[in-house]
Design an enzyme around this catalytic site. Structure first.
Site, PDB file in Angstrom:
ATOM      1  N   LYS A 203      -6.262 -35.966  74.671  1.00 19.17           N
ATOM      2  CA  LYS A 203      -6.796 -35.912  74.236  1.00 19.17           C
ATOM      3  C   LYS A 203      -7.646 -35.433  73.359  1.00 19.17           C
ATOM      4  O   LYS A 203      -8.967 -36.512  74.183  1.00 19.17           O
ATOM      5  CB  LYS A 203      -5.915 -37.299  73.310  1.00 19.17           C
ATOM      6  N   LYS A 257      -3.436 -32.962  72.462  1.00 23.06           N
ATOM      7  CA  LYS A 257      -3.211 -32.866  70.775  1.00 23.06           C
ATOM      8  C   LYS A 257      -4.376 -32.751  70.751  1.00 23.06           C
ATOM      9  O   LYS A 257      -5.673 -33.199  71.558  1.00 23.06           O
ATOM     10  CB  LYS A 257      -2.988 -35.032  70.837  1.00 23.06           C
TER      11      LYS A 257
END
Ligand code: PBG
Length: 333
Positions: A203, A257
């Site tokens: 992420k 992400k």
């Protein structure tokens, strides 16, 4: 490596396989379906069924009752799971994110309502403190630093109450080191060995989360940035280390992400690990597409579907997306 072509022009004319829809369909390599979608949804604690979010056209905050209806909608549309994120009122926030470990809090009530309404639909919960902290960070803040290990203790508490409320998948999005292992150990100890973990493994500290922070009401709260725990956008090798650690600690699935700007990372992770790998098409990606489409600069439906195809082509097992119900309806039409 794929094999080199056996023939050259004019024996090989790739356009032959593009001449009609039936043959394009017949040779298509990847094709997203509703089964690939996890519906990303923000819930609030009020009575109003839907509260619009200016930067998230068409993706309002849902009340708990509306979220339960949405779970039935997901079932009818063939969407396997919903990822729920809470909007917490400012006065319920504090420095430790206490509301995040309240078993009677908004998230747990929403999970129960959705599981009651449509038990066949999987419910995924975000494990992180940022919706609940008055400083907007995912962890505990002390003298301007985010504390790793004390945060993990809070995340473990949060995981257990969410799992007990009926969450099927826990998705830690906080990026503390070692939290997946601690969560897995605690789940085992509590007899919750069937609870799945989808780790936000790679992420990035991204500008594309902007609209989400509006949607959950943490934009105003956030002091500073999240660069000491979320990954640097320039890094790729590091993503493989992060994923390897989360798998070793007990993640069942991993996530990359944001989505579209990080398809190279997604492909590397898919190639390197034999584990379902998901992409999160985040709020900023949603907002960009919607804003351009609403200005007439993009064909809305085509752009949505093409964006979802990109994730499948890059090897994703599925996509967490605010477009889930929209795409499923387009395909079903
Ligand atoms: C935070 C969290 C974020 C998102 C999901 N969980 C934002 C952040 O890290 O600041 C982003 C989702 C989106 O942008 O759609 N734990």
């Amino acid at each position: 490596m794929s094999k080199p072509p056996l023939a050259a022009y004019p024996h090989l004319r790739p356009r032959r396989l593009r001449q009609a829809e039936w043959v394009r369909r017949m040779v298509r390599e990847t094709q997203p379906t509703p089964a690939d979608l996890i519906w990303s949804m923000v819930v609030h604690d009020g009575k109003e069924a839907e509260i619009p979010v200016a930067s998230m056209l068409g993706a309002p905050r849902f009340s708990v009752a509306r979220a339960a209806e949405a779970a039935k909608e997901a079932r009818a549309l063939g969407i396997p799971a919903i990822a729920v994120f809470p909007f917490i009122d400012g006065e319920k926030k504090d420095s430790r994110g206490t509301a995040g470990t309240d078993p009677d809090g908004l998230v747990c009530r929403a999970v129960k309502a959705m599981k009651d309404a449509a038990p066949e639909v999987g419910i995924m919960c975000d494990v992180a403190l940022d919706p609940f902290t008055d400083h907007g960070h995912d962890g505990l803040l002390e003298h301007g630093r985010i504390l790793n290990d004390p945060t993990i203790e809070r995340l473990v508490e949060q995981s257990i109450i969410q799992a007990k409320a009926g969450a099927d998948i826990l998705a830690p999005s906080d990026m503390m080191d070692g939290r997946v292992g601690a969560m897995r150990k605690a789940l085992e100890a509590e007899g919750l060995q069937d609870t799945m973990i989808m780790a936000y493994a790679a992420k990035y500290a991204s500008a594309f989360y902007g609209p989400y922070r509006d949607a959950i009401g943490s934009a105003k709260a956030l002091s500073g940035d999240k660069k000491t725990y979320q990954m640097d956008p320039g890094n790729s090798e590091e993503a493989l280390r992060e994923v390897a650690m989360d798998i070793a600690e007990g993640a069942d699935m991993v996530m990359v992400k944001p989505g579209m700007p990080y398809l190279d990372i997604l492909r590397r992770v898919v190639d390197a690990f034999a584990l379902p790998t998901f992409a999160f098409q985040v709020s900023g990606e949603y907002a960009m597409l919607m804003a351009a489409a609403r200005n007439g600069w993009l064909e809305e439906e085509r752009a949505i579907l093409e964006s979802l195809s990109a994730f499948k082509r890059a090897g994703a097992a599925g996509v967490i997306t605010y477009f889930a119900p929209r795409a499923a309806k387009i395909w079903g039409a």
